[in-house]
Enzyme design. Sequence first.
Site, mmCIF file in Angstrom:
data_model
loop_
_atom_site.group_PDB
_atom_site.id
_atom_site.type_symbol
_atom_site.label_atom_id
_atom_site.label_comp_id
_atom_site.label_asym_id
_atom_site.label_seq_id
_atom_site.Cartn_x
_atom_site.Cartn_y
_atom_site.Cartn_z
ATOM 1 N N SER A 167 0.882 -1.309 0.158
ATOM 2 C CA SER A 167 0.202 -0.026 -0.260
ATOM 3 C C SER A 167 0.641 1.413 0.036
ATOM 4 O O SER A 167 1.680 1.557 -0.980
ATOM 5 C CB SER A 167 -1.059 -0.070 1.234
ATOM 6 O OG SER A 167 -1.777 0.926 1.214
ATOM 7 N N ARG A 215 -0.026 6.447 19.104
ATOM 8 C CA ARG A 215 -0.407 5.109 19.023
ATOM 9 C C ARG A 215 0.606 4.417 18.198
ATOM 10 O O ARG A 215 1.248 5.128 17.389
ATOM 11 C CB ARG A 215 -1.740 4.682 18.488
ATOM 12 C CG ARG A 215 -1.757 5.285 16.991
ATOM 13 C CD ARG A 215 -3.120 4.902 16.179
ATOM 14 N NE ARG A 215 -3.191 5.231 15.128
ATOM 15 C CZ ARG A 215 -2.392 4.673 13.781
ATOM 16 N NH1 ARG A 215 -2.183 3.475 13.730
ATOM 17 N NH2 ARG A 215 -2.745 5.272 12.468
ATOM 18 N N ASP A 263 -3.714 6.041 -3.174
ATOM 19 C CA ASP A 263 -2.186 5.357 -2.514
ATOM 20 C C ASP A 263 -1.949 4.483 -3.309
ATOM 21 O O ASP A 263 -2.574 4.052 -4.310
ATOM 22 C CB ASP A 263 -2.736 5.298 -0.813
ATOM 23 C CG ASP A 263 -3.593 3.786 -0.735
ATOM 24 O OD1 ASP A 263 -4.280 3.667 -1.768
ATOM 25 O OD2 ASP A 263 -3.436 3.344 0.305
ATOM 26 N N ASP A 322 -6.493 2.207 -2.467
ATOM 27 C CA ASP A 322 -7.808 2.049 -1.506
ATOM 28 C C ASP A 322 -8.200 3.286 -0.413
ATOM 29 O O ASP A 322 -9.044 3.347 0.078
ATOM 30 C CB ASP A 322 -7.836 0.612 -0.677
ATOM 31 C CG ASP A 322 -6.638 0.460 0.295
ATOM 32 O OD1 ASP A 322 -5.978 1.623 0.310
ATOM 33 O OD2 ASP A 322 -6.334 -0.476 0.930
HETATM 34 C C1 G16 Z 1 -3.894 0.116 6.732
HETATM 35 C C2 G16 Z 1 -5.337 -0.262 6.923
HETATM 36 C C3 G16 Z 1 -6.045 1.074 7.355
HETATM 37 C C4 G16 Z 1 -5.229 1.863 8.499
HETATM 38 C C5 G16 Z 1 -3.882 1.903 8.044
HETATM 39 C C6 G16 Z 1 -3.010 2.352 9.507
HETATM 40 O O1 G16 Z 1 -3.707 1.064 5.570
HETATM 41 O O2 G16 Z 1 -5.961 -0.960 5.987
HETATM 42 O O3 G16 Z 1 -7.340 1.152 7.569
HETATM 43 O O4 G16 Z 1 -5.679 3.303 8.640
HETATM 44 O O5 G16 Z 1 -3.152 0.546 7.771
HETATM 45 O O6 G16 Z 1 -1.708 2.326 9.287
HETATM 46 P P1 G16 Z 1 -0.878 2.845 10.489
HETATM 47 O O7 G16 Z 1 -1.338 2.081 11.657
HETATM 48 O O8 G16 Z 1 0.643 2.569 10.086
HETATM 49 O O9 G16 Z 1 -1.308 4.331 10.443
HETATM 50 P P2 G16 Z 1 -3.198 0.506 3.981
HETATM 51 O O10 G16 Z 1 -3.571 1.628 3.186
HETATM 52 O O11 G16 Z 1 -1.617 1.026 4.314
HETATM 53 O O12 G16 Z 1 -3.319 -0.804 3.737
#
Ligand code: G16
Length: 516
Positions: free
Chosen positions: A64, A471, A278, A282
């Site tokens: 992603s 977090r 991104d 998504d």
């Molecule tokens: C993934 C999840 C998202 C989430 C993100 C958080 O996003 O699918 O729902 O907001 O991780 O990432 P972090 O905890 O690093 O902030 P993606 O788009 O990277 O698959």
Amino acid sequence: MWAEAVKVGLEQHAKGDLKAIQYGTAGFRTDAKLLDHVMYRMGILAVLRSKLKQAAIGVMITASHNQEKDNGVKLVDPKGEMLEQSWEALATKLANAKDDELDIVLDEIAQSQGIDHALPSSVFVGRDTRESSPRLAQAILDGIKAVEGAVIDAGIVSTPQLHYLVVCQNTHGQYGEASAKGYYSKISQAFKAFRGSNPVNGRYSPKLMFDGANGVGAQKMKEFLTFLGDSIQMEIVNDGTQPGDVLNGDCGADFVKVQQTSPKGLEKTRGERCVSVDGDADRVMYFYNDKESGQFAMLDGDRIATLVAEFLKELLDQAKNVPVACVPTGVKHLHHKAQDFDIGVYFEANGHGTIVFSDAAQAKIRDTAASSNSIQAQKLAHLVDVINQTVGDAISDMLLVESILHAKGWSIEDWRKAYQDLPNRQMKVRVADRNVISTTDAERQVVTPKGLQDEIDALVKKFPQGRSFVRPSGTEDVVRVYSESDTQDNADQLAYEVGLKVHALAGGVGEPTPKP
Ligand code: G16
């Protein structure tokens, strides 16, 4: 039973002494060099899951928004949801099993879940445009083959397209045709039907600049445009075809959100509606640079959620307040919570989200649209089909926003004026082990390290309208700091000071993050 799986694992996809890895917010995600054995094993696990559920399962290879050198894998459950949480633990166990204990762990999983090996299986495999993805896809295919599973190789797809394919397959076409063409046709037809014949309305114009993050989003958007015709006039930048184009490099939805600035190629736009997706398409982020001043303005997931919720409320003619619920970060949590409602609208600020309709709500919308002359009902029925309900989908979400802006006759400035955001800032802090940070209350309060929350509370009090949350990231090796306050300078200062405390109390590595 597992002889072939163990043999191929040992000979071609050995783990060796690589360190343990954990199924996180969005599956396994790390440096692509460390993932071959994980992919192989996830191929096997997907077959077992498919046998258990007697349905198609999806496996998506992507990291992603992470940098190009990373990669990852996430499993998609039969209804398009992220892998059930109890199986995340099984996935972690299997990924970390010693090479010569693979059969023992596979046996444990199969027995504990009561899997009938005689049943058939079916696994959809998709991948993003990363250089490492074809090699890792091969490892997954090898895993599926080693346990005689059936595979449908979807090739390069966006993450939401893969979710869509799985759901179409499992609903026997009721949700749509399980192909890329089926996806484009369904959404584009609904988009055009909702909008009617005139692409212009009031201050809305169909002209749009699209930042494809040099990834799959650009490729898929190009394909989509052939179905959308002149209902949208789009210029695509960062499409990954130019020398020096780097996936997510100074572009894409995460870059825009975190840096709060235009991506490469769109810095000089003035007054034009711009959109960034991104690395796996998504997430979506809207922005523009003011016509006169050039000042950057961003419309993030919060803005999309409020735009959509307000519009649905208008269409449904309901003046009641919309109930709000909070969950920890990750669409996997949001999606489940949203399913508690007749209509659940969920978006993370990073632009990841969708709208889900209960079966009853959908049936009612379609019946009313078919049996009455209500234009509102018909519009709503079309809008339901513009939305990819299976998961957050940057392109479908973008078309949803475009539909609503068109219906309201709004320019992007009109949308921004709907309410005033407090200035905010996101920051990353590098620490030796991000798991030393634990949280509660949907990640709004820090529990450990002890004393950190008191420090945050004390800092927040110093800033007008201050709020700050800390977090651990679920996808990168960092701790995330969020802050907001009355001015951008104050939001930046608060993030900086909280970042310093995190660095000091949670084992910061290297120099503290400088003030933005
Ligand atoms: C993934 C999840 C998202 C989430 C993100 C958080 O996003 O699918 O729902 O907001 O991780 O990432 P972090 O905890 O690093 O902030 P993606 O788009 O990277 O698959």
